[in-house]
Design an enzyme around this catalytic site. Structure first.
Site, PDB file in Angstrom:
ATOM      1  N   ARG A 348       0.527  -1.066  -0.114  1.00 24.84           N
ATOM      2  CA  ARG A 348       0.018  -0.147   0.377  1.00 24.84           C
ATOM      3  C   ARG A 348       1.203   1.558   0.169  1.00 24.84           C
ATOM      4  O   ARG A 348       0.108   2.381  -0.626  1.00 24.84           O
ATOM      5  CB  ARG A 348      -0.749   0.210   1.657  1.00 24.84           C
ATOM      6  CG  ARG A 348      -2.174  -1.079   1.110  1.00 24.84           C
ATOM      7  CD  ARG A 348      -3.577  -0.320   0.547  1.00 24.84           C
ATOM      8  NE  ARG A 348      -3.699   1.016   1.229  1.00 24.84           N
ATOM      9  CZ  ARG A 348      -4.438   2.067   1.093  1.00 24.84           C
ATOM     10  NH1 ARG A 348      -4.941   1.772  -0.576  1.00 24.84           N
ATOM     11  NH2 ARG A 348      -4.827   2.618   0.837  1.00 24.84           N
ATOM     12  N   PHE A 369      -0.753   6.094  10.659  1.00 24.57           N
ATOM     13  CA  PHE A 369      -1.247   4.488  10.960  1.00 24.57           C
ATOM     14  C   PHE A 369      -0.826   4.109   8.627  1.00 24.57           C
ATOM     15  O   PHE A 369      -0.115   2.863   9.661  1.00 24.57           O
ATOM     16  CB  PHE A 369      -2.751   4.938  10.225  1.00 24.57           C
ATOM     17  CG  PHE A 369      -3.642   4.711  11.553  1.00 24.57           C
ATOM     18  CD1 PHE A 369      -4.307   3.680  12.089  1.00 24.57           C
ATOM     19  CD2 PHE A 369      -3.655   6.388  12.484  1.00 24.57           C
ATOM     20  CE1 PHE A 369      -4.883   4.417  13.645  1.00 24.57           C
ATOM     21  CE2 PHE A 369      -4.615   6.708  13.417  1.00 24.57           C
ATOM     22  CZ  PHE A 369      -4.809   5.276  13.566  1.00 24.57           C
ATOM     23  N   GLU A 370      -0.479   4.749   8.285  1.00 25.82           N
ATOM     24  CA  GLU A 370      -0.579   4.517   6.736  1.00 25.82           C
ATOM     25  C   GLU A 370       0.358   5.543   5.959  1.00 25.82           C
ATOM     26  O   GLU A 370       0.505   6.252   5.943  1.00 25.82           O
ATOM     27  CB  GLU A 370      -1.589   4.199   5.478  1.00 25.82           C
ATOM     28  CG  GLU A 370      -1.119   3.557   4.280  1.00 25.82           C
ATOM     29  CD  GLU A 370      -2.624   3.328   4.136  1.00 25.82           C
ATOM     30  OE1 GLU A 370      -2.102   1.927   3.951  1.00 25.82           O
ATOM     31  OE2 GLU A 370      -3.431   3.604   3.627  1.00 25.82           O
ATOM     32  N   GLN A 371       1.570   5.328   6.326  1.00 27.02           N
ATOM     33  CA  GLN A 371       3.513   6.162   5.952  1.00 27.02           C
ATOM     34  C   GLN A 371       3.958   5.689   5.321  1.00 27.02           C
ATOM     35  O   GLN A 371       4.189   5.058   5.371  1.00 27.02           O
ATOM     36  CB  GLN A 371       3.525   7.007   7.357  1.00 27.02           C
ATOM     37  CG  GLN A 371       4.195   8.389   7.522  1.00 27.02           C
ATOM     38  CD  GLN A 371       5.258   8.467   8.365  1.00 27.02           C
ATOM     39  OE1 GLN A 371       5.622   8.326   8.829  1.00 27.02           O
ATOM     40  NE2 GLN A 371       4.363   8.563  10.221  1.00 27.02           N
TER      41      GLN A 371
END
Length: 528
Positions: A348, A369-371
Site C-alpha cells: 500500500r 497509521f499508513e505512512q
C-alpha cells in the site's frame, strides 16, 4: 578486539543467544516494520542482519501504535529443537495503562517462516522464556501496576518480576509467583533466567533506560525463589561515570563455545549538543558486549568495576570491519537495511520496480497509521546521504523527498512540493521537538524547481545537518544549517519519552487521496 557498540545505531534491548558455534542478538524495533532485528555472528566481533521475523499481519500489526510503542524487548532462545521468540506489542505509552499484549512464536530456523503467535498475557512488558533442564518452560515478565501501588518502593508501577509455567498446548499453567521485587534503583524490568551449577540466576534491567540504567543480578536454588541480590547489586552500570559509553543496562548472559563468558547490554554514546551545550545520543540506544567472569558464584565484569569498555579483548583473531559506504541502486527488492513504519501491508505504501523504489503517497509524515516512509538507521556521527526523486505534485498537499527522522514530532525533511504562485518547488519542513504539540516550522522560503528528476543530499556532522540539491551542475545548499540534536532520544521530552533512534530515508505523502507516486532511483549512505 570486540569494538563497542557491536550493533551501532538504533539496536536496543539486546537478547543474546548461542546455538552451537552460532551467536544471535535480537533487538527491539518499536514502531518500525518488520518487527525484531536478529543479527548473527560466529566471532562476537562482526555481526550480520539475518532476520526480521515479525513480517506478516498475523504476527504483527502496529497501525495506530503511538511513537516509541510497538515491539519492546524481545527475547530469543533455543530449546535444542527450535528457536523461540517472545515479544511485546505495546499499544499505549502515556497514562496509567500500558496495554502491552505479550506473544510467543517459534521456528526451526532463524530465517524461516515463524509460527502463528500464541497470546500469553498483558500483565506487563519485557517478557522472556526459560527452558529448564527437565523440559518445562517458564514465562517471566515484569508486572505493570496501573494503580502505582506496587511492591517496589522506588517505582511502584513496576510491580516486581512474575514467574509462571507455560506450555505450547495449554498456555500459562499453574500458579503465578512473584519472585523478585527489585532493588532501590527501581524501574525493575527485562527479566532473564539462566541456570548454572545448581543455581537459578535472574538478571533484570533497572534505573530506566537513561543515565541511571543498570543490569541487576539475583540468584536462588529454587526457580520460584526466594532470590538473593548480587553483593554489588548491579553487574553493569555507568551511573555517575564520564566515559564514552553511557546508559548501560538491559542485556543477557551467554557462555561461549570456547569457554569464555559475555553479557550483552544496551548503551548510548552521548555527544555535545549545539554550541557545545548539553548532550544527546543521535544514534539512540545501541548494543554492546562485555566479557564477564565468575567469582564466588556471581558474575563480575572481567576488567573490574561496572563500566563496560569500548574495546574488549577477544581470543578470536578477527578485526572489526571498518565503516564503508552503502550504495543502493533500487530495483528488484528492498535492501535489507531499510524498514518502514507500522503497517503489515507494505504494498500500500511502496513497491520495488526494476529501476526504482516507488513510494505511494498516503497519509502525512505525522501519521500513526499508513505512512509512506522507507528509511535506514543512522549508524555514524558524521555521514552523507544522496538520493534522487522524480515527483510531479500539483498541490501543497503532495510532497516527497529526503528526511532525517526520529518520530512524528522530531524530523527534518527536504521535499519536492507545489506552492500557489510558485508551482513546483523545494521546501524544507521541520518539527523540532515534541512541543508545542508537534507544530511544523519552515526554515526557508520555497525554491522554484524546474520539471524533472532532482537530486537531494543531506550532510550530518554531529549536532548539525545541512540539506542540498542539484539538477545537474554543482550541489547547492537548501535552507540553513539545522539542529541535528532534534533527531535523538533526548530531543523534545527527553530519553524516557523516546526509545528508538535516528533514521534517514525517503518519504512521500498525498493528502488528496490520489496516491501520487514518487520514484527514487538510488540511495547512498556514506559514513565519514
Amino acid at each position: 578486539m570486540i569494538r563497542n557498540p557491536v550493533l551501532p545505531g538504533f539496536n536496543p534491548d539486546p537478547s543474546f543467544c548461542r546455538v552451537g558455534e552460532d551467536y544471535y542478538i535480537a533487538t527491539s524495533t518499536f514502531e518500525w516494520y518488520p518487527g525484531v532485528q536478529i543479527h548473527h555472528s560466529r566471532d562476537l566481533v562482526n555481526w550480520t542482519l539475518v532476520s526480521r521475523p515479525l513480517n506478516r499481519p498475523d504476527l504483527l500489526d502496529m497501525r495506530g501504535n503511538p511513537d516509541s510503542c510497538g515491539i519492546w524487548a524481545p527475547c530469543l532462545s533455543h530449546d535444542g529443537d527450535r528457536f523461540w521468540l517472545v515479544y511485546t506489542d505495546v499499544k499505549r505509552l502515556d497514562g496509567n495503562f500500558k496495554d502491552a499484549p505479550n506473544y510467543i512464536t517459534s521456528c526451526k530456523t532463524i530465517d524461516g517462516e515463524w509460527s502463528e503467535r500464541h497470546y500469553v498475557n498483558s500483565s506487563g512488558f519485557d517478557p522472556s522464556l526459560f527452558h529448564d533442564d527437565d523440559g518445562r518452560k517458564w514465562f517471566v515478565n515484569m508486572r505493570w501496576n496501573h494503580r502505582k501501588k506496587g511492591m517496589n518502593p522506588t517505582h511502584p508501577a513496576f510491580d516486581g518480576i512474575l514467574l509462571q509455567e507455560w506450555s505450547e498446548a495449554d498456555g500459562l499453567i499453574g500458579d503465578v509467583v512473584q519472585i523478585y521485587p527489585g532493588t532501590e534503583r527501581g524501574l525493575t524490568e527485562a527479566p532473564h533466567l539462566f541456570k548454572r551449577d545448581g543455581w537459578y540466576y535472574l538478571t533484570t534491567a533497572e534505573g530506566g533506560t537513561g543515565y541511571e540504567h543498570a543490569v541487576t543480578m539475583a540468584r536462588s536454588r529454587d526457580i520460584a525463589g526466594p532470590y538473593e541480590t548480587h553483593p554489588a547489586l548491579h553487574v553493569i552500570s555507568t551511573k555517575g561515570s564520564d566515559g564514552p559509553i553511557q546508559r548501560t543496562g538491559h542485556g543477557q548472559y551467554v557462555e561461549t563455545h570456547w569457554g569464555a563468558f559475555y553479557h550483552s547490554f544496551l548503551m548510548g554514546r552521548p555527544i555535545p549538543g549545539p554550541d557545545g551545550k548539553g548532550q544527546f545520543c543521535p544514534l539512540g540506544r545501541e548494543t554492546g558486549l562485555e566479557e564477564v567472569v565468575w567469582r564466588d558464584g556471581w558474575l563480575w565484569l572481567a576488567d573490574g568495576g561496572m563500566c563496560p569498555r569500548v574495546d574488549v579483548p577477544s581470543p578470536v583473531d578477527v578485526r572489526p570491519e571498518p565503516p564503508a559506504p552503502v550504495r543502493r541502486k533500487f530495483g528488484g527488492s528492498l535492501p535489507p537495511e531499510f524498514q518502514w513504519l507500522r503497517t503489515p501491508e507494505p504494498d500500500r505504501i511502496f513497491r520495488t520496480d526494476p529501476d526504482c523504489l516507488a513510494l505511494i503517497g498516503r497519509e502525512s509524515i505525522g501519521s500513526w497509521f499508513e505512512q509512506s516512509l522507507v528509511a535506514r538507521r543512522q549508524e555514524h556521527f558524521v555521514y552523507t546521504v544522496e538520493t534522487d526523486v522524480d515527483f510531479a505534485p500539483t498541490t501543497y498537499q503532495q510532497a516527497a523527498g529526503l528526511t532525517t527522522y526520529y518520530n512524528r514530532h522530531k524530523f527534518h525533511a527536504a521535499l519536492v512540493s507545489h506552492e500557489p504562485g510558485i508551482g513546483r518547488c523545494l521546501v524544507v519542513m521541520s518539527c523540532p521537538g515534541d512541543w508545542p504539540a508537534g507544530r511544523l516550522t519552515w526554515p526557508c522560503d520555497p525554491v522554484p524547481l524546474p520539471d524533472g528528476q532532482v537530486e537531494l543530499r543531506v550532510t550530518v556532522d554531529h549536532a548539525s545537518q545541512q540539506f542540498w540539491w542539484r539538477q545537474g551542475g554543482d550541489w547547492r545548499p537548501l535552507g540553513p544549517s539545522l539542529d541535528a540534536s532534534v533527531i535523538s532520544d533526548e530531543g523534545g521530552q527527553g530519553e524516557h519519552a523516546s526509545f528508538t533512534g535516528a533514521f534517514v530515508g525517503m518519504v512521500a505523502f498525498d493528502l488528496t487521496g490520489q496516491g501520487l507516486e514518487a520514484r527514487f532511483g538510488h540511495f547512498d549512505y556514506v559514513p565519514d
